[in-house]
Design an enzyme around this catalytic site. Structure first.
Site, PDB file in Angstrom:
ATOM      1  N   GLU A 149     -10.297   6.861   4.331  1.00  0.00           N
ATOM      2  CA  GLU A 149      -9.137   7.331   5.124  1.00  0.00           C
ATOM      3  C   GLU A 149      -9.097   8.842   5.340  1.00  0.00           C
ATOM      4  O   GLU A 149      -8.073   9.486   5.137  1.00  0.00           O
ATOM      5  CB  GLU A 149      -7.836   6.859   4.457  1.00  0.00           C
ATOM      6  CG  GLU A 149      -7.779   5.349   4.280  1.00  0.00           C
ATOM      7  CD  GLU A 149      -6.473   4.866   3.636  1.00  0.00           C
ATOM      8  OE1 GLU A 149      -5.647   5.697   3.223  1.00  0.00           O
ATOM      9  OE2 GLU A 149      -6.290   3.635   3.553  1.00  0.00           O
ATOM     10  N   ASN A 195     -14.837   4.229   4.871  1.00  0.00           N
ATOM     11  CA  ASN A 195     -13.857   3.139   5.019  1.00  0.00           C
ATOM     12  C   ASN A 195     -12.548   3.680   5.593  1.00  0.00           C
ATOM     13  O   ASN A 195     -12.069   4.747   5.182  1.00  0.00           O
ATOM     14  CB  ASN A 195     -13.595   2.580   3.601  1.00  0.00           C
ATOM     15  CG  ASN A 195     -12.848   1.272   3.581  1.00  0.00           C
ATOM     16  OD1 ASN A 195     -13.257   0.313   4.242  1.00  0.00           O
ATOM     17  ND2 ASN A 195     -11.754   1.204   2.833  1.00  0.00           N
ATOM     18  N   HIS A 231      -5.940  -4.025   8.033  1.00  0.00           N
ATOM     19  CA  HIS A 231      -4.576  -4.398   7.641  1.00  0.00           C
ATOM     20  C   HIS A 231      -3.840  -4.660   8.958  1.00  0.00           C
ATOM     21  O   HIS A 231      -3.411  -3.724   9.629  1.00  0.00           O
ATOM     22  CB  HIS A 231      -3.910  -3.273   6.849  1.00  0.00           C
ATOM     23  CG  HIS A 231      -4.539  -3.061   5.512  1.00  0.00           C
ATOM     24  ND1 HIS A 231      -4.457  -4.013   4.512  1.00  0.00           N
ATOM     25  CD2 HIS A 231      -5.264  -2.038   5.000  1.00  0.00           C
ATOM     26  CE1 HIS A 231      -5.099  -3.566   3.435  1.00  0.00           C
ATOM     27  NE2 HIS A 231      -5.603  -2.379   3.714  1.00  0.00           N
ATOM     28  N   GLU A 260     -10.525  -4.981   3.940  1.00  0.00           N
ATOM     29  CA  GLU A 260      -9.188  -5.139   3.344  1.00  0.00           C
ATOM     30  C   GLU A 260      -8.301  -6.042   4.200  1.00  0.00           C
ATOM     31  O   GLU A 260      -7.101  -5.799   4.362  1.00  0.00           O
ATOM     32  CB  GLU A 260      -8.533  -3.754   3.158  1.00  0.00           C
ATOM     33  CG  GLU A 260      -9.395  -2.807   2.339  1.00  0.00           C
ATOM     34  CD  GLU A 260      -8.736  -1.473   2.005  1.00  0.00           C
ATOM     35  OE1 GLU A 260      -7.501  -1.346   2.166  1.00  0.00           O
ATOM     36  OE2 GLU A 260      -9.460  -0.556   1.579  1.00  0.00           O
ATOM     37  N   ASP A 262      -5.807  -8.309   5.810  1.00  0.00           N
ATOM     38  CA  ASP A 262      -4.583  -9.092   5.622  1.00  0.00           C
ATOM     39  C   ASP A 262      -3.811  -9.046   6.927  1.00  0.00           C
ATOM     40  O   ASP A 262      -4.024  -8.146   7.754  1.00  0.00           O
ATOM     41  CB  ASP A 262      -3.744  -8.666   4.399  1.00  0.00           C
ATOM     42  CG  ASP A 262      -3.390  -7.200   4.308  1.00  0.00           C
ATOM     43  OD1 ASP A 262      -3.441  -6.495   5.339  1.00  0.00           O
ATOM     44  OD2 ASP A 262      -3.031  -6.745   3.199  1.00  0.00           O
TER      45      ASP A 262
HETATM   46  C1  XIL Z   1      -3.361  -0.140  -2.281  1.00  0.00           C
HETATM   47  C2  XIL Z   1      -3.147  -1.127  -3.417  1.00  0.00           C
HETATM   48  O1  XIL Z   1      -3.178  -2.428  -2.906  1.00  0.00           O
HETATM   49  C3  XIL Z   1      -1.832  -0.858  -4.071  1.00  0.00           C
HETATM   50  O2  XIL Z   1      -1.656  -1.700  -5.199  1.00  0.00           O
HETATM   51  C4  XIL Z   1      -1.762   0.609  -4.486  1.00  0.00           C
HETATM   52  O3  XIL Z   1      -0.492   0.880  -5.006  1.00  0.00           O
HETATM   53  C5  XIL Z   1      -2.001   1.513  -3.308  1.00  0.00           C
HETATM   54  O4  XIL Z   1      -3.252   1.192  -2.735  1.00  0.00           O
HETATM   55  N1  XIL Z   1      -5.992   1.182   1.856  1.00  0.00           N
HETATM   56  C6  XIL Z   1      -6.844   1.206   0.776  1.00  0.00           C
HETATM   57  C7  XIL Z   1      -6.447   0.553  -0.485  1.00  0.00           C
HETATM   58  O5  XIL Z   1      -7.979   1.688   0.902  1.00  0.00           O
HETATM   59  O6  XIL Z   1      -6.983   1.192  -1.612  1.00  0.00           O
HETATM   60  C8  XIL Z   1      -4.959   0.442  -0.611  1.00  0.00           C
HETATM   61  O7  XIL Z   1      -4.649  -0.310  -1.777  1.00  0.00           O
HETATM   62  C9  XIL Z   1      -4.363  -0.185   0.628  1.00  0.00           C
HETATM   63  C10 XIL Z   1      -4.655   0.667   1.830  1.00  0.00           C
END
Ligand code: XIL
Length: 353
Positions: A149, A195, A231, A260, A262
């Site tokens: 990020e 990522n 996401h 990731e 969802d």
């Molecule tokens: C999130 C976790 O799911 C949470 O439990 C934590 O509090 C914060 O991070 N992008 C990412 C992940 O790369 O590491 C993040 O995970 C979600 C967004």
């Protein structure tokens, strides 16, 4: 939206396959792709969590246990045991392990963020951190999200302690390049990924990532892939645009992994989503899996958690949830069925045309 090609192919194949009894990981192994999920290692003690994880997935990634704060809480203290527990679980269950993440602006320890270090000191801290963490997992973690990020939505670099506040003393994407070089030094065999989120389709952020990746490849900076977090909500970007973005990245010789996934939905106080949204969510999961399978360079699909029970979504996006493949009681959802249906189509390279 699915093309007529997909609708024609799927039923023909499914009647001869009898995919119904096969868990996702078995189908994935037949397709030559990894199906992963983010894991909280403390949950491995819950038998149904561990059983579902081992049955359905062939890849794990610690949800937080390898991040800077949790794994390196004090200058000379590394806390490897929670992630080691997950690595041991993965080994017992023949699962691959992704590492996440070495450089990020969140979940950092106070000793770093409040240490008032100079760029030279920060550079030493980060080099040492990468050397120790990647070194510890060399031979077990097959792929790292080296940097997470780094870009803002407009394509500019996000101000962070590692980039410019005060930074490790490298100009522009130089700090990202440096992190990749240090990771390569610490484990020459691990695959190294950049990522990010909201960088799935063509937009200012994904353009900036593409430019950086192209430039890195040209100069021999050791980058192997780009992780698309995904996401998503039900209002997703055009799949054609996502496909074009994946194509241009794979044409650089990079792997793509969906890291990731969802699909969050509006939920009521009991955490229940509408029937329409649940159906739409299933369609999106199915389409993303089919899209990845179109590319031999799309090598893994990973969801951000096993069950809605422990998903990060309700905590981060109040009023939303129900984003994963399993409900809070570990029952499969429509999204799971759609995921499995898309995985059941044997060809890796058929086209939408
Ligand atoms: C999130 C976790 O799911 C949470 O439990 C934590 O509090 C914060 O991070 N992008 C990412 C992940 O790369 O590491 C993040 O995970 C979600 C967004």
């Amino acid at each position: 939206m699915r093309s007529p090609g997909l609708r024609l192919v799927a039923p023909l194949v499914l009647c001869t396959l009898d995919a119904a009894a096969q868990p996702l990981r078995q189908l994935a192994e037949e397709r030559g792709i990894r199906i992963g999920t983010a894991v909280q290692s403390a949950l491995l003690e819950e038998p149904i969590y561990a059983a579902t994880l081992a049955r359905e997935f062939n890849q794990v990634e610690p949800e937080s246990e390898m991040k800077f704060g949790p794994i390196h809480p004090a200058p000379h203290q590394y806390r490897f045991s929670p992630a080691d527990t997950l690595v041991a679980f993965a080994r017992r269950n023949r699962m691959a392990v992704r590492g996440h993440t070495l450089v990020w602006h969140r979940q950092q320890p106070a000793w770093v963020t409040e240490g008032r270090f100079t760029p030279a000191q920060l550079s030493t801290i980060l080099h040492e951190h990468i050397r120790k963490v990647v070194g510890h997992y060399a031979g077990t973690v097959y792929a790292w999200d080296v940097v997470n990020e780094s870009f803002r939505e407009d394509g500019s670099l996000r101000p962070t302690i590692w980039f410019n506040s005060p930074g490790i003393g490298r100009y522009g994407t130089g700090y990202i390049e440096q992190a990749f070089r240090w990771a390569k030094e610490a484990d020459p065999r691990a695959l190294l990924f950049y990522n990010d989120y909201n960088a799935e389709d063509g937009n200012a952020k994904s353009d900036a990532i593409y430019q950086m990746a192209r430039e890195f490849k040209t100069r021999g900076v050791p980058i192997d892939g780009v992780g698309l977090q995904m996401h998503l909500t039900t209002k997703i970007a055009s799949l054609l645009s996502v496909e074009a973005n994946i194509r241009r990245l794979t044409e650089l010789g990079l792997q793509i992994q969906i890291t990731e996934l969802d699909v969050r939905l509006p939920v009521d106080a009991a955490g229940t989503a509408s029937v329409m949204d649940i159906a739409k969510q299933a369609e999106i999961y199915g389409e993303i899996v089919s899209l990845c399978l179109k590319f031999s360079h799309c090598t893994a699909i990973q969801t951000w958690g096993v069950t809605d029970q422990y998903s990060w979504i309700p905590g981060e996006f109040p009023g939303q949830g129900a984003a994963l493949l399993f409900d809070p009681h570990y029952q499969t959802k429509a999204a799971y069925q759609a995921f499995r249906t898309s995985l059941s189509i044997p060809s890796r390279n058929w086209s939408f045309q």
